[in-house]
Scaffold this active site. Sequence first.
Site, PDB file in Angstrom:
ATOM      1  CD1 TRP A   1      -3.147  -0.622   0.619  1.00 37.88           C
ATOM      2  CD2 TRP A   1      -1.961  -2.459   1.512  1.00 37.88           C
ATOM      3  NE1 TRP A   1      -4.007  -1.930   0.830  1.00 37.88           N
ATOM      4  CE2 TRP A   1      -3.357  -3.028   1.529  1.00 37.88           C
ATOM      5  CE3 TRP A   1      -1.119  -3.195   1.926  1.00 37.88           C
ATOM      6  CZ2 TRP A   1      -3.715  -4.077   1.426  1.00 37.88           C
ATOM      7  CZ3 TRP A   1      -1.207  -4.615   2.215  1.00 37.88           C
ATOM      8  CH2 TRP A   1      -2.514  -5.185   2.051  1.00 37.88           C
TER       9      TRP A   1
ATOM     10  CB  CYS B   1      -8.681  -5.058   0.039  1.00 37.81           C
ATOM     11  SG  CYS B   1      -9.426  -3.787  -1.062  1.00 37.81           S
TER      12      CYS B   1
ATOM     13  CG  HIS C   1     -11.617  -4.478   3.242  1.00 38.84           C
ATOM     14  ND1 HIS C   1     -10.508  -4.614   2.898  1.00 38.84           N
ATOM     15  CD2 HIS C   1     -11.783  -5.453   4.129  1.00 38.84           C
ATOM     16  CE1 HIS C   1      -9.830  -5.594   3.332  1.00 38.84           C
ATOM     17  NE2 HIS C   1     -10.609  -6.197   4.149  1.00 38.84           N
TER      18      HIS C   1
ATOM     19  CG  ASP D   1     -10.584  -9.701   4.636  1.00 37.45           C
ATOM     20  OD1 ASP D   1      -9.887  -9.841   3.759  1.00 37.45           O
ATOM     21  OD2 ASP D   1     -10.972  -8.697   5.238  1.00 37.45           O
TER      22      ASP D   1
ATOM     23  CE1 TYR E   1     -28.256 -33.365   6.943  1.00 37.46           C
ATOM     24  CE2 TYR E   1     -29.601 -32.626   5.004  1.00 37.46           C
ATOM     25  CZ  TYR E   1     -28.367 -33.285   5.651  1.00 37.46           C
ATOM     26  OH  TYR E   1     -27.624 -33.842   4.727  1.00 37.46           O
TER      27      TYR E   1
END
Length: 781
Positions: A331, A367, A426, A449, A612
């Site tokens: 980043w 991301c 995000h 994530d 179920y």
Amino acid sequence: NYGVGRRGRNRCSTRMKSWAVKVKKCGFGVSHCQASGKEHAGGGGCWRWLQKMCPCCCRKQSGSLDMTDTTKPGPVEEVPMLDKPSAEASKLEELTLTVRSVDLLKSKTGVNRREHHTDCYHDDELIVRRGQPFQIALELSRPFKHSTDKLHLELKTGKLPQVSKGTHVIIPLVDELENVCWQSQITEQSGNRVQLLVSSPPNALIGRYQLTVTTGCAKGEATSTHDPASDIYMLFNPWCEGDTVFMDNEDERMEYVLNDTGRIYYGTEKQIGVRTWNFGQFSEGILQACLFILEKSKVQPFGFGDSVNVVRVVSAMINSLDDRGVLEGNWSGDYEEGTSPTAWSGSVDILKKYYAEGGTPVKYGQCWVFSGVTTTVLRCLGIACRSVTNFQSAHDTDVSLTTDVYFDENMEPLDRLNTDSVWNFHVWNDCWMARPDLPPGMGGWQAVDSTPQETSQGTFCCGPASVNAIRTGQVYLKHDTPFVFAEVNSDKIYWQRNLDSTFSQIYIEKKAVGHCISTKAVGSDERMDITDLYKYPEDTEEERIAVETASRYGSRPETYSSPAAEDVQIEVVMEGEGPRMGADAQLKIVLRNQSRHPRRATLHSQVAVMYYTGVLKGTIKREKLPVELMPSEGEKTIEWVLPYDQYQDQLVDQAALMLTLSGRVSETQQVLATQHNFRLRTPDLTITPVGEAVVGKEMAAKISFTNPLPRTLKSVLFRVEGLGLQNVREIAVGDVGSHCSVTLTEHFVPTLPGPRKLVASLDCRQLTQVHGVADILVKEK
């Protein structure tokens, strides 16, 4: 060295090397010509020498010349070929059963890959899904004899396959498949060729299996050599009801499993951008890359039958922190050593590069890239998955389940304390599965994530976290539910430092995070807002209850005021055997006021159809119930009713439902909450034996049924069977009118004495789980 043990083979090998040296020294070269079957000059002496050195390799064959040594030289003799079979050898070959070839029937257009929905994969291997039979064909050395011959398959996966751990599977040959375990059945036989139908259990390990075939007869056993071209790839199966990843909506399966392109959203909630992403889960080599990721995780393959475990491994392995996974996050804005995250438009190049370079992390991802690659891997492995974007996404760093902003006495921000943040957007993933490890109702969509933000049990991964648990604030349920809850529904709380260095709340912003949660719609390129799946509408009582419930399990449970008292109790009571199919479902909600003061509350009730497995299909009724309790009132009972017409077309197998109640006591702020699972009982088939039960003598049984529904049952089918009484028989009854009865008489001849059970079941689209049994004592003839 035929017929000797390992030590004998080693001695033969040593002697053969010695013989080769001596032949070379004598100048004769190879003593026997395999092509002509004749000796070269001088070869006879070498042959006789070799016979003395290694008699086990030069045994006298029936009808061959006597090769004993002589002192007189003679004419060159014609020596039989070593590999030429004698009459005895030919006879042995006819008796022995061996596998000459294996045909996996793996054509992309063939029945295996079409029925298993794997014909889209560009790879040429046999790719099948667990819990569903597949076919293979074997070419044997002679026709298979059912009475005397034996055959079984063996599958191995992982580096150290073990039967006890399910990584070494022995598949027996049976007469009838059960479809719940590893078995094989011969379905066709023509000459030396047999065709097998192979079944696997719905919880089989996924991965790449090595196949061998073992045959046996009176003359011994033989096992085929492993051929990599015969490896079998096993995937999860969202089409199989027994698989934890089962998804019953075909349109959703087409979108979330088979669609190889999609759309990922970014930007801000007021300026939502969208980009197309090529998932490419069927591209050539991607399946091998996905399995390579699982192998590189160092998680033992015996854990790859558990969808929760596999998703957790994938979440950890898509990022490179602590395990050198697929993508390195960046980043910083400096991407000179790799590819800018915004430059990627698909997952294929990333996964191929990671696989080709032996597991070197690919540079770089953020991301949406982590999410896109996760979607590819999970869809490739057979798990329904989608990329999800949350706008105004909080990052809670201290598990307080709030987004905290700190100021000093002068209202200046305290940067060293302000570690929580809110991202413009995000992107993570939802994947679909049952959660047998959690309470009922927590299956369905699970948040996962792969972007490395916080560690989970020491590893950078997140999820799977039940979206239903996130919505209701049940953050104590695994995995990583608190973190995802904070991302979508944490309050933003502003704190000011006091003169004594403590902090006080000065403002709570309740709608700051979790907006416009978005994913691609099923069957179109439109954006679908799924915020309501993750949280109740903002500022509703249900949403506030979820927030306050969650905060009690955070690192700062005193953030919200505790109730002044907890003196009201609530429970759901079911009378007798419970509601019956075809009528209104009735339950009792019982409340007790243990205080000396009146109490008022509003109960929010909703009832949902449930598989179920605990996966909720959908809510079919909601209502608000005002409640007033008098002081020290022993009990107050509220009759809760679900009309038949509201559930008649909504039920699934097992007819299970979940009632959820929540509310708040006005005077004390006490939270009231409970869940109650129940099913609608179906009628039994009544079976009445008629006549004396004696081996070999015909008898009968009357089977009666009354339709409990206020509607006609269409195409009703009865199945009747009993071990030692009768093989499975299907009886078409046709339509049965509303509240009408039907009786049929079934004739059969008992074949075994002793206590026996005659079992019958009814099958039709409108009514399931109807069955009956009769005990019959059969006498000897």
